[in-house]
Design a protein around this motif. Structure first.
Motif, short mmCIF file in Angstrom:
data_model
loop_
_atom_site.label_atom_id
_atom_site.label_comp_id
_atom_site.label_asym_id
_atom_site.label_seq_id
_atom_site.Cartn_x
_atom_site.Cartn_y
_atom_site.Cartn_z
N ASP A 104 0.82 -1.21 0.00
CA ASP A 104 0.00 0.00 0.00
C ASP A 104 0.85 1.26 0.00
OD1 ASP A 104 -2.26 -1.46 -0.11
OD2 ASP A 104 -2.66 -1.40 2.06
N ASP A 105 2.10 1.16 0.53
CA ASP A 105 2.95 2.35 0.50
C ASP A 105 3.81 2.42 -0.77
OD1 ASP A 105 4.76 0.38 1.11
OD2 ASP A 105 5.73 1.49 2.72
N GLN A 106 3.32 1.76 -1.82
CA GLN A 106 3.90 1.91 -3.16
C GLN A 106 5.31 1.34 -3.28
OE1 GLN A 106 1.74 3.95 -5.49
NE2 GLN A 106 0.41 3.45 -3.80
N LEU A 138 7.82 2.28 -6.25
CA LEU A 138 7.33 2.30 -7.62
C LEU A 138 7.92 3.48 -8.38
CD1 LEU A 138 3.52 1.45 -7.45
CD2 LEU A 138 5.38 0.04 -8.35
N ALA A 139 8.13 4.59 -7.67
CA ALA A 139 8.71 5.77 -8.32
C ALA A 139 10.10 5.45 -8.87
CB ALA A 139 8.78 6.94 -7.33
N ALA A 193 13.82 -6.85 -20.60
CA ALA A 193 13.25 -6.90 -19.24
C ALA A 193 12.72 -5.52 -18.83
CB ALA A 193 14.30 -7.39 -18.24
N LEU A 194 13.47 -4.47 -19.15
CA LEU A 194 13.00 -3.12 -18.79
C LEU A 194 11.70 -2.80 -19.52
CD1 LEU A 194 13.43 -0.43 -17.31
CD2 LEU A 194 14.73 0.36 -19.30
N SER A 195 11.63 -3.13 -20.79
CA SER A 195 10.38 -2.87 -21.55
C SER A 195 9.22 -3.63 -20.94
CB SER A 195 10.54 -3.31 -23.01
OG SER A 195 11.63 -2.67 -23.59
N THR A 196 9.47 -4.86 -20.53
CA THR A 196 8.40 -5.67 -19.92
C THR A 196 7.97 -5.04 -18.60
OG1 THR A 196 9.47 -7.60 -20.90
CG2 THR A 196 7.76 -8.02 -19.27
N LEU A 197 8.95 -4.60 -17.81
CA LEU A 197 8.62 -3.94 -16.54
C LEU A 197 7.79 -2.68 -16.79
CD1 LEU A 197 9.18 -3.46 -13.42
CD2 LEU A 197 10.93 -1.86 -14.24
N GLN A 198 8.18 -1.88 -17.77
CA GLN A 198 7.47 -0.63 -18.02
C GLN A 198 6.02 -0.89 -18.42
OE1 GLN A 198 10.35 1.00 -20.75
NE2 GLN A 198 11.28 2.28 -19.17
#
Ligand code: FES
Length: 128
Positions: A49-51, A82-83, A112-117
């Motif tokens: 909940d705290d991102q 998440l930020a 992997a970065l594209s998948t994460l995004q």
């Protein structure tokens, strides 16, 4: 890291992947691939909940660079906000996999970065 150490680092992540496997009941899961070669990665995320990313894992099939980069990515993101995840760029990945690898295999290094995004884009909205 010198060139040899960088190669050994990537091979170690490929042969002994960190956080590999399916997460049960993730907040989001995303599969993405490189159409050119057919290599594919699935990323699973659980977010508090705290991102913060409390759990992250991946599954995939593909070349050493794409799978090693996914393993490194999950290590870097566990426990992070998440930020921070949203702020990651190809430059960050280059710092992890090495500039030479990034220049010669950018599509592999960035899968992997594209998948994460994409996963972050589909993450259900959370109360803030
Ligand atoms: Fe397909 Fe590397 S050859 S991602």
């Amino acid at each position: 890291m010198d060139r040899q150490a960088q190669i050994e680092f990537l091979i170690d992540h490929y042969e002994n992947p960190r956080n590999r496997g399916r997460l049960e009941k993730p907040d989001v899961q995303m599969t993405w691939g490189n159409p050119g070669c057919g290599d594919v990665i699935t990323i699973y995320l659980k977010v508090s909940d705290d991102q913060r990313i409390t759990e992250i894992s991946f599954e995939g099939e593909g070349c050493t660079v794409s799978q090693a980069a996914a393993s490194i990515l999950t290590e870097k993101l566990k426990g992070q906000s998440l930020a921070y995840a949203e702020s990651l760029s190809p430059d960050d990945v280059a710092g992890w996999v090495g500039r030479e690898v990034m220049l010669s295999r950018p599509r592999c290094a960035l899968l992997a970065l594209s998948t994460l995004q994409l996963a972050l884009r589909y993450l259900p909205k959370r109360p803030s």
